[in-house]
Design an enzyme around this catalytic site. Sequence first.
Site, short mmCIF file in Angstrom:
data_model
loop_
_atom_site.label_atom_id
_atom_site.label_comp_id
_atom_site.label_asym_id
_atom_site.label_seq_id
_atom_site.Cartn_x
_atom_site.Cartn_y
_atom_site.Cartn_z
N SER A 77 1.02 5.47 -3.09
CA SER A 77 0.57 4.39 -2.21
C SER A 77 -0.20 4.99 -1.05
O SER A 77 0.08 6.12 -0.63
CB SER A 77 1.77 3.59 -1.66
OG SER A 77 1.35 2.68 -0.66
N TYR B 179 10.05 3.98 2.66
CA TYR B 179 8.99 3.76 1.68
C TYR B 179 7.85 4.76 1.86
O TYR B 179 7.38 5.38 0.88
CB TYR B 179 8.46 2.34 1.79
CG TYR B 179 7.39 2.01 0.77
CD1 TYR B 179 7.73 1.82 -0.58
CD2 TYR B 179 6.05 1.90 1.13
CE1 TYR B 179 6.76 1.53 -1.51
CE2 TYR B 179 5.08 1.60 0.20
CZ TYR B 179 5.43 1.42 -1.13
OH TYR B 179 4.46 1.14 -2.06
#
Length: 258
Positions: free
Chosen positions: A139, A152
Amino acid sequence: MNRLVYITGASSGIGQALALRYYREGWSLALVARRVDDLTAWAQSQQLESARWRVYRADVSNVDEIVDVGRRCIAEQGLPDVVIANAGISIGMDTAIYEDLAVMQRIYATNNVGLAATFHPFVAAMRERRSGTLVGIASVAGIRGLPGHGAYCSSKAAVFSYCESLRGECRPDGVKVVTIAPGYVDTPLTRENRYGMPFLMQPEDFARKAYEAIEAGARVRFIPWQMGVVARAMRLLPGAVFDRLLAGRPRKHRQGET
């Protein structure tokens, strides 16, 4: 004979979009999810040819489960040409709250250990065959740490470095390792975000570009390309400047928050 792609987290979001893209390109599918009934219903609603897809139930965070499912895939459908470790979760956390340490543990178990366990059943066989592609979904959030997003962001930073290590290990044996770094994609994972999401993509557009990158054997690909520019700029920003830019930015929501 159709080529075979193995995709985790295939019951929704980009995993589902990738499954449909690969099917339309003529591939057979090995699809992994916890919600197999939902995934089966979706495949039937898309009128996918029954001989070209199979669904497996597994929780990626359970190492024994996901390794066993990979072995079953090889036994029942053959060794995949492409394995996409797509399953991942994104939940905000606050280190000051004890319960959120368990959230961090859960995120790492899925996004990191689960990714390695997804690849495990296929690595040796692909090396022996001297072909195959392993795809890790990272990501843009893995480039720098964002408020409330420590678990995350750090998990996706680890995907970049893990895939880089694996790439070096597999390259001599003809196996490719591709890192795909999505920006913002309109999925259930992002719809609850409380901040702006520039260059937001639809899942089918992301899947098309990801398919092209994987077929090209790209080392690392940011999708969309604009987020690659953002990522490079974020890397270059001095820490003090980055901190000022993030001052007052809404935090990622914690589990149960709205």
